[in-house]
Design a protein around this motif. Structure first.
Motif, PDB file in Angstrom:
ATOM      1  N   ASP A   1      -9.639   9.454   7.446  1.00  0.00           N
ATOM      2  CA  ASP A   1     -10.039  10.592   8.279  1.00  0.00           C
ATOM      3  C   ASP A   1     -10.244  11.790   7.367  1.00  0.00           C
ATOM      4  O   ASP A   1      -9.413  12.699   7.320  1.00  0.00           O
ATOM      5  CB  ASP A   1      -8.977  10.861   9.343  1.00  0.00           C
ATOM      6  CG  ASP A   1      -9.411  11.938  10.330  1.00  0.00           C
ATOM      7  OD1 ASP A   1      -8.544  12.501  11.018  1.00  0.00           O
ATOM      8  OD2 ASP A   1     -10.628  12.228  10.412  1.00  0.00           O
ATOM      9  N   GLY A   2     -11.312  11.767   6.615  1.00  0.00           N
ATOM     10  CA  GLY A   2     -11.505  12.800   5.607  1.00  0.00           C
ATOM     11  C   GLY A   2     -10.527  12.646   4.469  1.00  0.00           C
ATOM     12  O   GLY A   2     -10.086  13.620   3.883  1.00  0.00           O
ATOM     13  N   GLY A   3     -10.218  11.450   4.131  1.00  0.00           N
ATOM     14  CA  GLY A   3      -9.153  11.124   3.177  1.00  0.00           C
ATOM     15  C   GLY A   3      -8.216  10.145   3.847  1.00  0.00           C
ATOM     16  O   GLY A   3      -8.383   9.816   5.018  1.00  0.00           O
ATOM     17  N   TRP A   4      -7.218   9.689   3.103  1.00  0.00           N
ATOM     18  CA  TRP A   4      -6.248   8.760   3.689  1.00  0.00           C
ATOM     19  C   TRP A   4      -5.190   9.593   4.387  1.00  0.00           C
ATOM     20  O   TRP A   4      -4.383  10.267   3.758  1.00  0.00           O
ATOM     21  CB  TRP A   4      -5.650   7.878   2.608  1.00  0.00           C
ATOM     22  CG  TRP A   4      -6.686   7.057   1.893  1.00  0.00           C
ATOM     23  CD1 TRP A   4      -7.068   7.160   0.603  1.00  0.00           C
ATOM     24  CD2 TRP A   4      -7.512   6.028   2.477  1.00  0.00           C
ATOM     25  NE1 TRP A   4      -8.068   6.256   0.322  1.00  0.00           N
ATOM     26  CE2 TRP A   4      -8.356   5.549   1.463  1.00  0.00           C
ATOM     27  CE3 TRP A   4      -7.610   5.463   3.748  1.00  0.00           C
ATOM     28  CZ2 TRP A   4      -9.294   4.522   1.672  1.00  0.00           C
ATOM     29  CZ3 TRP A   4      -8.532   4.452   3.958  1.00  0.00           C
ATOM     30  CH2 TRP A   4      -9.354   3.996   2.938  1.00  0.00           C
ATOM     31  N   LYS A   5      -5.212   9.528   5.729  1.00  0.00           N
ATOM     32  CA  LYS A   5      -4.424  10.489   6.491  1.00  0.00           C
ATOM     33  C   LYS A   5      -3.054   9.958   6.899  1.00  0.00           C
ATOM     34  O   LYS A   5      -2.073  10.682   6.847  1.00  0.00           O
ATOM     35  CB  LYS A   5      -5.207  10.928   7.725  1.00  0.00           C
ATOM     36  CG  LYS A   5      -4.571  12.061   8.485  1.00  0.00           C
ATOM     37  CD  LYS A   5      -5.518  12.642   9.505  1.00  0.00           C
ATOM     38  CE  LYS A   5      -4.902  13.829  10.207  1.00  0.00           C
ATOM     39  NZ  LYS A   5      -5.832  14.436  11.188  1.00  0.00           N
ATOM     40  N   TYR A   6      -2.980   8.726   7.346  1.00  0.00           N
ATOM     41  CA  TYR A   6      -1.717   8.134   7.784  1.00  0.00           C
ATOM     42  C   TYR A   6      -1.487   6.872   6.981  1.00  0.00           C
ATOM     43  O   TYR A   6      -2.430   6.171   6.613  1.00  0.00           O
ATOM     44  CB  TYR A   6      -1.760   7.793   9.281  1.00  0.00           C
ATOM     45  CG  TYR A   6      -2.035   8.971  10.171  1.00  0.00           C
ATOM     46  CD1 TYR A   6      -3.297   9.134  10.743  1.00  0.00           C
ATOM     47  CD2 TYR A   6      -1.063   9.914  10.449  1.00  0.00           C
ATOM     48  CE1 TYR A   6      -3.570  10.209  11.571  1.00  0.00           C
ATOM     49  CE2 TYR A   6      -1.332  10.995  11.273  1.00  0.00           C
ATOM     50  CZ  TYR A   6      -2.587  11.131  11.825  1.00  0.00           C
ATOM     51  OH  TYR A   6      -2.857  12.196  12.636  1.00  0.00           O
ATOM     52  N   TRP A   7      -0.202   6.584   6.742  1.00  0.00           N
ATOM     53  CA  TRP A   7       0.167   5.443   5.914  1.00  0.00           C
ATOM     54  C   TRP A   7       1.221   4.601   6.606  1.00  0.00           C
ATOM     55  O   TRP A   7       2.065   5.122   7.344  1.00  0.00           O
ATOM     56  CB  TRP A   7       0.761   5.935   4.589  1.00  0.00           C
ATOM     57  CG  TRP A   7      -0.177   6.706   3.741  1.00  0.00           C
ATOM     58  CD1 TRP A   7      -0.486   8.031   3.830  1.00  0.00           C
ATOM     59  CD2 TRP A   7      -0.946   6.203   2.651  1.00  0.00           C
ATOM     60  NE1 TRP A   7      -1.391   8.386   2.862  1.00  0.00           N
ATOM     61  CE2 TRP A   7      -1.690   7.282   2.125  1.00  0.00           C
ATOM     62  CE3 TRP A   7      -1.066   4.944   2.062  1.00  0.00           C
ATOM     63  CZ2 TRP A   7      -2.547   7.133   1.039  1.00  0.00           C
ATOM     64  CZ3 TRP A   7      -1.911   4.797   0.982  1.00  0.00           C
ATOM     65  CH2 TRP A   7      -2.645   5.891   0.479  1.00  0.00           C
ATOM     66  N   GLY A   8       1.207   3.313   6.296  1.00  0.00           N
ATOM     67  CA  GLY A   8       2.300   2.447   6.700  1.00  0.00           C
ATOM     68  C   GLY A   8       3.392   2.469   5.648  1.00  0.00           C
ATOM     69  O   GLY A   8       3.301   3.179   4.645  1.00  0.00           O
ATOM     70  N   GLN A   9       4.418   1.642   5.870  1.00  0.00           N
ATOM     71  CA  GLN A   9       5.557   1.613   4.946  1.00  0.00           C
ATOM     72  C   GLN A   9       5.329   0.650   3.786  1.00  0.00           C
ATOM     73  O   GLN A   9       6.075   0.666   2.799  1.00  0.00           O
ATOM     74  CB  GLN A   9       6.839   1.226   5.697  1.00  0.00           C
ATOM     75  CG  GLN A   9       7.046  -0.274   5.899  1.00  0.00           C
ATOM     76  CD  GLN A   9       6.072  -0.899   6.885  1.00  0.00           C
ATOM     77  OE1 GLN A   9       5.386  -0.211   7.642  1.00  0.00           O
ATOM     78  NE2 GLN A   9       5.994  -2.223   6.885  1.00  0.00           N
ATOM     79  N   GLY A  10       4.318  -0.186   3.915  1.00  0.00           N
ATOM     80  CA  GLY A  10       3.966  -1.098   2.837  1.00  0.00           C
ATOM     81  C   GLY A  10       4.567  -2.478   3.001  1.00  0.00           C
ATOM     82  O   GLY A  10       5.594  -2.669   3.662  1.00  0.00           O
ATOM     83  N   THR A  11       3.910  -3.456   2.392  1.00  0.00           N
ATOM     84  CA  THR A  11       4.419  -4.819   2.342  1.00  0.00           C
ATOM     85  C   THR A  11       4.287  -5.321   0.910  1.00  0.00           C
ATOM     86  O   THR A  11       3.253  -5.134   0.273  1.00  0.00           O
ATOM     87  CB  THR A  11       3.689  -5.739   3.348  1.00  0.00           C
ATOM     88  OG1 THR A  11       4.313  -7.026   3.372  1.00  0.00           O
ATOM     89  CG2 THR A  11       2.215  -5.906   3.032  1.00  0.00           C
ATOM     90  N   GLN A  12       5.346  -5.945   0.414  1.00  0.00           N
ATOM     91  CA  GLN A  12       5.393  -6.360  -1.000  1.00  0.00           C
ATOM     92  C   GLN A  12       4.670  -7.687  -1.182  1.00  0.00           C
ATOM     93  O   GLN A  12       4.943  -8.661  -0.468  1.00  0.00           O
ATOM     94  CB  GLN A  12       6.839  -6.490  -1.454  1.00  0.00           C
ATOM     95  CG  GLN A  12       7.009  -7.026  -2.868  1.00  0.00           C
ATOM     96  CD  GLN A  12       6.603  -6.016  -3.931  1.00  0.00           C
ATOM     97  OE1 GLN A  12       6.996  -4.846  -3.874  1.00  0.00           O
ATOM     98  NE2 GLN A  12       5.814  -6.467  -4.912  1.00  0.00           N
ATOM     99  N   VAL A  13       3.789  -7.728  -2.165  1.00  0.00           N
ATOM    100  CA  VAL A  13       3.153  -8.968  -2.588  1.00  0.00           C
ATOM    101  C   VAL A  13       3.553  -9.210  -4.037  1.00  0.00           C
ATOM    102  O   VAL A  13       3.326  -8.351  -4.896  1.00  0.00           O
ATOM    103  CB  VAL A  13       1.620  -8.899  -2.463  1.00  0.00           C
ATOM    104  CG1 VAL A  13       0.980 -10.134  -3.089  1.00  0.00           C
ATOM    105  CG2 VAL A  13       1.212  -8.766  -1.004  1.00  0.00           C
ATOM    106  N   THR A  14       4.162 -10.340  -4.285  1.00  0.00           N
ATOM    107  CA  THR A  14       4.586 -10.706  -5.635  1.00  0.00           C
ATOM    108  C   THR A  14       3.927 -12.022  -6.008  1.00  0.00           C
ATOM    109  O   THR A  14       4.076 -13.023  -5.290  1.00  0.00           O
ATOM    110  CB  THR A  14       6.110 -10.829  -5.725  1.00  0.00           C
ATOM    111  OG1 THR A  14       6.714  -9.592  -5.333  1.00  0.00           O
ATOM    112  CG2 THR A  14       6.539 -11.164  -7.144  1.00  0.00           C
TER     113      THR A  14
END
Length: 116
Positions: free
Chosen positions: A100-113
């Motif tokens: 939204d005009g940049g990265w506005k909202y983020w999740g908490q993330g998920t780890q990929v190894t």
């Protein structure tokens, strides 16, 4: 209140695959472009892929082009990242974000190894 929840990460051997999901709530999902970014240990967060509001337009980082596929299901308010032919250098925390005009909202993330 916008919420993004990633899932689907894990430990996988080189050459393996995973399907990451990002479930969104608190916004009209079909109005927004979305994206995946990742952050490896000791490195800055980097762009992985993006998809426009209706799923027609996609963009990939050169490092993942031909191996990763971004998609979305607006009926389920969910975005996906199919990650194939994984390499050790793909190891990172993967985040979904709203464009939204940049990265506005983020999740908490998920780890990929990726490791043998």
């Amino acid at each position: 209140q916008v919420q993004l929840v990633e899932s689907g990460g894990g430990l996988v051997q080189p050459g393996g695959s995973l399907r990451l999901s990002c479930a969104a709530s608190g916004l009209t999902f079909s109005n927004y472009g979305m994206g995946w970014l990742r952050q490896a240990p000791g490195k800055e967060r980097e762009f992985v892929a993006s998809i426009n509001y209706n799923g027609v337009g996609t963009l990939y980082a050169d490092s993942v082009k031909g191996r990763f596929i971004i998609s979305r299901d607006n009926a389920k308010n969910t975005m996906y990242l199919q990650v194939n032919s994984l390499k050790p250098e793909d190891t990172a925390v993967y985040y979904c974000a709203v464009s939204d005009g940049g990265w506005k909202y983020w999740g908490q993330g998920t780890q990929v190894t990726v490791s043998s």
